[in-house]
Design a protein around this motif. Structure first.
Motif, PDB file in Angstrom:
ATOM      1  N   UNK A  69      25.044   7.014 -30.223  1.00 41.93           N
ATOM      2  CA  UNK A  69      25.521   8.109 -31.060  1.00 41.93           C
ATOM      3  C   UNK A  69      24.448   9.185 -31.227  1.00 41.93           C
ATOM      4  N   UNK A  70      23.257   8.751 -31.586  1.00 44.68           N
ATOM      5  CA  UNK A  70      22.162   9.683 -31.842  1.00 44.68           C
ATOM      6  C   UNK A  70      21.689  10.381 -30.574  1.00 44.68           C
ATOM      7  N   UNK A  71      21.708   9.644 -29.470  1.00 42.89           N
ATOM      8  CA  UNK A  71      21.282  10.231 -28.201  1.00 42.89           C
ATOM      9  C   UNK A  71      22.202  11.374 -27.784  1.00 42.89           C
ATOM     10  N   UNK A  72      23.512  11.152 -27.897  1.00 46.26           N
ATOM     11  CA  UNK A  72      24.467  12.209 -27.552  1.00 46.26           C
ATOM     12  C   UNK A  72      24.326  13.406 -28.491  1.00 46.26           C
ATOM     13  N   UNK A  73      24.211  13.127 -29.779  1.00 48.20           N
ATOM     14  CA  UNK A  73      24.121  14.209 -30.761  1.00 48.20           C
ATOM     15  C   UNK A  73      22.830  15.017 -30.611  1.00 48.20           C
ATOM     16  N   UNK A  74      21.769  14.373 -30.170  1.00 46.46           N
ATOM     17  CA  UNK A  74      20.467  15.042 -30.069  1.00 46.46           C
ATOM     18  C   UNK A  74      20.470  16.193 -29.069  1.00 46.46           C
ATOM     19  N   UNK A  75      21.417  16.198 -28.147  1.00 44.74           N
ATOM     20  CA  UNK A  75      21.503  17.279 -27.167  1.00 44.74           C
ATOM     21  C   UNK A  75      21.895  18.604 -27.813  1.00 44.74           C
ATOM     22  N   UNK A  76      22.439  18.543 -29.004  1.00 43.30           N
ATOM     23  CA  UNK A  76      22.909  19.765 -29.678  1.00 43.30           C
ATOM     24  C   UNK A  76      22.077  20.081 -30.916  1.00 43.30           C
ATOM     25  N   UNK A  77      20.927  19.416 -31.013  1.00 46.79           N
ATOM     26  CA  UNK A  77      20.069  19.572 -32.191  1.00 46.79           C
ATOM     27  C   UNK A  77      18.665  19.994 -31.780  1.00 46.79           C
ATOM     28  N   UNK A  78      18.091  20.886 -32.553  1.00 48.51           N
ATOM     29  CA  UNK A  78      16.712  21.322 -32.351  1.00 48.51           C
ATOM     30  C   UNK A  78      16.003  21.294 -33.697  1.00 48.51           C
TER      31      UNK A  78
END
Length: 230
Positions: A32-41
């Motif tokens: 979950x976190x890995x996928x979401x991290x692509x859209x977070x900075x």
């Protein structure tokens, strides 16, 4: 085994088990976190949270689009009841309306009591909410997060009811009937994931709720029909 039993076993129970396993795997691991991290900075936070196309067109506009679908369905329900001799289209339309509304309502109710946080509220992404375990999703010992399952995606996945309704009413499978639910649910779900509003596991849960709603709708309408015939 008659088609209805096959659909319940192979198209409802088995897929639900699969999505439960996927939901648990994504939530309990780093997926979950890995996928979401692509859209977070860390600097920009959720990069696409306020993106006009995602927020205005696909999120807010998507909700209005689903409302429009229900208005059209209600109109066709009346038309098919009054003017169409073959009552199967009427029965299918009724099934879709009931099942889809039930899926959306159940998802909303679950969101009101669940504790799993949205990505943009999660501690790992600069929020205030910790990542709780699978067993604490409805715990009364933790604050309500109002995020799980995915509410916006339910407006799309709810229309998986078209496939199940067709199977039960026409007595055969038509996989083309899966397209509206998968397409709309996928678009709405991915939109909210990109914005940081939901994890992938939230969408898996919404699919489970939609399948469950179709099963409940089948039981209710089947009971009503048997009662009416007797």
């Amino acid at each position: 085994m008659e088609i209805r039993r096959k659909v319940i076993v192979f198209d409802m129970i088995l897929p639900s088990i699969l999505f439960i396993l996927l939901m648990a795997t994504f939530q309990q691991t780093t997926l979950d976190h890995t996928l979401a991290s692509h859209f977070y900075s860390p600097k920009q936070k959720w990069i696409y949270r306020n993106n006009t196309f995602l927020e205005v067109v696909l999120h807010k506009g998507g909700a209005k689009f689903v409302l429009g679908i229900f208005i059209i369905l209600l109109g066709y329900l009346y038309y098919s009841f009054k003017f169409v001799h073959d009552k199967k289209p009427y029965k299918l339309c009724k099934f879709v309306i009931i099942s889809s509304l039930l899926a959306i309502i159940l998802t909303s109710l679950l969101k009101n009591v669940s504790t799993w946080a949205c990505p943009w509220n999660s501690l790992i992404f600069g929020g205030q909410s910790s990542n709780l375990s699978l067993w604490n999703v409805f715990s009364t010992n933790h604050p309500r997060a109002h995020c799980f399952p995915s509410g916006h995606a339910s407006g799309g996945y709810a229309f998986l009811s078209l496939y199940y309704g067709f199977c039960f009413i026409y007595g055969k499978r038509n996989f083309y009937c899966l397209i509206p639910g998968i397409l709309l649910g996928g678009i709405f779900g991915i939109t909210q994931q990109i914005r940081g509003a939901h994890f992938m596991s939230h969408d898996f849960a919404t699919i489970i709720v939609s399948i469950f709603s179709a099963w409940v709708t089948y039981l209710i309408l089947d009971y009503y029909n048997n009662l009416h015939e007797s």
